[in-house]
Design an enzyme around this catalytic site. Structure first.
Site, short mmCIF file in Angstrom:
data_model
loop_
_atom_site.label_atom_id
_atom_site.label_comp_id
_atom_site.label_asym_id
_atom_site.label_seq_id
_atom_site.Cartn_x
_atom_site.Cartn_y
_atom_site.Cartn_z
N CYS A 62 0.88 -0.95 0.27
CA CYS A 62 -0.13 0.00 -0.15
C CYS A 62 0.77 0.99 -0.10
CB CYS A 62 -0.85 -0.10 1.18
SG CYS A 62 -2.27 1.45 1.31
N CYS A 108 -0.23 6.87 6.47
CA CYS A 108 -1.71 6.50 7.49
C CYS A 108 -1.21 5.88 8.59
CB CYS A 108 -2.39 5.27 5.85
SG CYS A 108 -3.61 4.37 7.29
N CYS A 151 -6.52 2.17 -0.53
CA CYS A 151 -6.30 1.46 0.88
C CYS A 151 -6.23 -0.52 0.55
CB CYS A 151 -7.47 1.88 1.96
SG CYS A 151 -7.74 0.63 3.06
N PHE A 170 -22.41 -14.49 24.73
CA PHE A 170 -22.41 -13.65 23.93
C PHE A 170 -22.45 -13.73 22.07
CE2 PHE A 170 -19.66 -14.24 27.57
CZ PHE A 170 -19.09 -12.49 28.38
N GLU A 173 -27.34 -12.84 25.41
CA GLU A 173 -26.63 -11.81 24.48
C GLU A 173 -26.68 -10.72 25.55
OE1 GLU A 173 -24.43 -8.59 23.70
OE2 GLU A 173 -24.08 -10.39 22.60
N ASP A 214 -18.10 -16.62 23.02
CA ASP A 214 -17.00 -15.66 22.35
C ASP A 214 -17.57 -14.30 23.11
OD1 ASP A 214 -15.94 -14.31 20.25
OD2 ASP A 214 -17.35 -13.94 18.79
N CYS A 258 -10.71 -12.62 20.77
CA CYS A 258 -9.55 -12.07 19.93
C CYS A 258 -8.97 -11.32 21.31
CB CYS A 258 -10.55 -10.77 20.00
SG CYS A 258 -11.62 -9.81 21.27
#
Length: 400
Positions: A53, A59, A136, A263, A283, A331, A357
Site C-alpha cells: 500500500c 496512514c 487502501c 455472547f 447476549e 465468544d 480476540c
C-alpha cells in the site's frame, strides 16, 4: 549501529539496548537511528518486503506491511503460543487462516470540510490529522465504491471546525452508514438526508443512533441464514474470517442436539448452528438479540432458537442452567469471560467451542477449563486484521 532483537506483540522492534522500541523493523536487522528519530535500515531482513500500500508510512493503520506474509503468520502463531505457554498449557496448533487483502467489510472513516472541498480518510496514528487513503489495500471494493457517497455526506454532516466520523459496512444492497457528528439534526436536514440515501444507493443511514432511512434492510448472511444487525453492532471483520470461525465452531459442536451460544451477538454462530441443533442464544445487547430472533423466525428449516438478553459478566449462566446443553459456544469481548468460564467449568457441559480476540484472556480462561477436567484439543489462529498486531483464536475443549 544497533540490532533488532525481536518484536513486541504490537509489532514494535526491540533494540539490543533493552529499552528502545522502533516501528517498521524486523528481527535481525541492523539499523541506525538519527538524532531526529529517523530509522534507517542498514542490513535488511530476508523477510522484509515492499509494502503493498502506498499509504503505509503516512496512514499508520497497518503495522506489518513491511514483513512477508510467512513472517507475519509465524509471528502471530507465536504470540498465541507464548500466551498459552505462560499459563502452563500446550496444545496442537492448526494452520493459521489469513484473510486476503481488500476483504475488510467495515471501516470507520473520518471526514472534514476544507477550503477546496472535503477530505475523507483515516486518522494518522496517534493524531487527529486525517490522511486520504484512496488506495487502501484493506477494505473491500464495495467500501471503496462508497467513498463518493461519503464525500458528499461530509457536506451535510461536517462544519469547517469539526470532523465527522462514518462507520460503513458493506452489504449486498448498498453501504450501511452510521454518522457521528456534532451537527444538529433538523427536520429539513432529515429530509435532505433521505433524498441523499436514495440518490447514492445507501441501504441504511443512521445519524447519531437515529435511523434516518432504511432503503433496503442491510442484511448479513450468517452461514446461509440472514439477519439485519443493528447499526454499528459487532460483526466479524471479514467474510473469510467469519467463515473460518463458523466452520470450526460447527466442527467442534458436531453431534450436539442442544447448544448454548454465549455472547451470541446477532447470530453469527447461533443461526447457522440452528440448522442441526436447538440453540439458546444469550447476549447482553437487546437490539442484537432482537435481530437474531428475527433472523431465525424468517429463516427456513431451522430448529428451535430461544434467546435471552442477559449481562453475562454480572449474571453468568449457572451450572444448573447449563445442565440441559450438550455443548457451549462462547465468544466474549477482549476482557474474556472469567465469571462465565467459572460456571462452565463447574457445569456438566462436555464440549466447548471458544472464540477469542485476545490471546492473553483466552489463555487465562483456557487454564481454568483445563484445571476442571477439560482437554484443550487444538487451537487455530485466524488473522482477519491483516497487517495488524490483532489476533483471533478459535479452540476446541472436551472432557469425558
Amino acid at each position: 549501529m544497533a540490532m533488532i532483537e525481536g518484536l513486541t506483540h504490537l509489532g514494535m522492534g526491540k533494540l539490543d539496548d533493552g529499552r528502545t522500541l522502533l516501528p517498521r523493523v524486523l528481527p535481525g536487522e541492523e539499523v541506525s537511528v538519527d538524532q531526529d528519530g529517523t530509522v534507517r535500515i542498514v542490513t535488511p531482513s530476508v523477510d522484509r518486503v515492499s509494502p503493498p500500500c502506498r499509504h503505509f508510512k503516512t496512514c499508520g493503520g497497518c503495522a506489518m506491511q513491511h514483513a512477508s506474509d510467512a513472517f507475519v503468520a509465524d509471528w502471530k502463531q507465536e504470540i498465541v503460543r507464548k500466551a498459552i505457554a505462560a499459563q502452563g498449557l500446550n496444545t496442537v496448533f492448526r494452520d493459521i487462516a489469513t484473510s486476503p487483502a481488500q476483504s475488510r467489510r467495515r471501516a470507520k472513516f473520518a471526514g472534514q470540510r476544507t477550503k477546496k472541498g472535503v477530505m475523507l480518510g483515516f486518522y494518522a496514528k496517534g493524531t487527529d490529522t486525517i490522511i486520504a487513503v484512496p488506495d487502501c489495500q484493506l477494505i473491500t471494493p464495495g467500501l471503496h465504491d462508497a467513498r463518493a457517497a461519503l464525500e458528499a455526506l461530509i457536506m451535510f454532516a461536517a462544519s469547517r471546525k469539526s470532523h465527522v466520523s462514518f462507520t460503513v459496512t458493506e452489504t449486498s444492497v448498498g453501504p450501511d452508514i452510521s454518522v457521528e457528528t456534532e451537527k444538529e439534526l433538523t427536520s429539513q436536514l432529515r429530509m435532505e438526508l433521505a433524498v441523499f440515501a436514495q440518490m447514492h444507493g445507501v441501504s441504511r443511514l443512521v445519524w447519531q443512533d437515529e435511523v434516518i432511512v432504511t432503503m433496503n434492510p442491510p442484511a448479513q448472511d450468517f452461514g446461509g441464514v440472514s439477519a439485519v444487525p443493528p447499526a454499528g453492532a459487532f460483526l466479524q471483520a471479514t467474510k473469510h474470517g467469519e467463515a473460518v470461525l463458523r466452520d470450526a465452531v460447527i466442527e467442534i459442536t458436531q453431534g450436539a442436539k442442544s447448544i448454548v451460544d454465549l455472547f451470541a451477538g446477532s447470530g453469527t454462530f447461533a443461526l447457522p448452528l440452528s440448522k442441526t441443533a436447538e440453540i439458546h442464544a444469550v447476549e447482553g445487547e437487546a437490539d442484537m438479540i432482537a435481530a437474531l430472533d428475527r433472523g431465525w423466525r424468517e429463516g427456513k428449516n431451522l430448529k428451535r432458537v430461544t434467546s435471552e438478553t442477559r449481562d453475562l459478566f454480572r449474571r453468568p449462566l449457572e451450572p444448573d442452567e447449563l445442565r440441559k446443553f450438550d455443548a457451549a459456544v462462547i465468544d466474549p469481548p477482549r476482557a474474556g469471560a472469567d465469571a462465565q468460564i467459572a460456571t462452565l467449568a463447574a457445569s456438566d457441559v462436555k464440549v466447548i467451542a471458544m472464540v477469542s480476540c485476545n490471546p492473553v484472556t483466552f489463555a487465562r480462561d483456557a487454564k481454568m477449563l483445563v484445571a476442571h477436567g477439560f482437554t484443550l484439543n487444538w487451537v487455530q489462529v485466524v488473522d482477519q486484521f491483516r497487517w495488524s498486531p490483532h489476533v483471533e483464536v478459535v479452540a476446541s475443549f472436551t472432557r469425558k
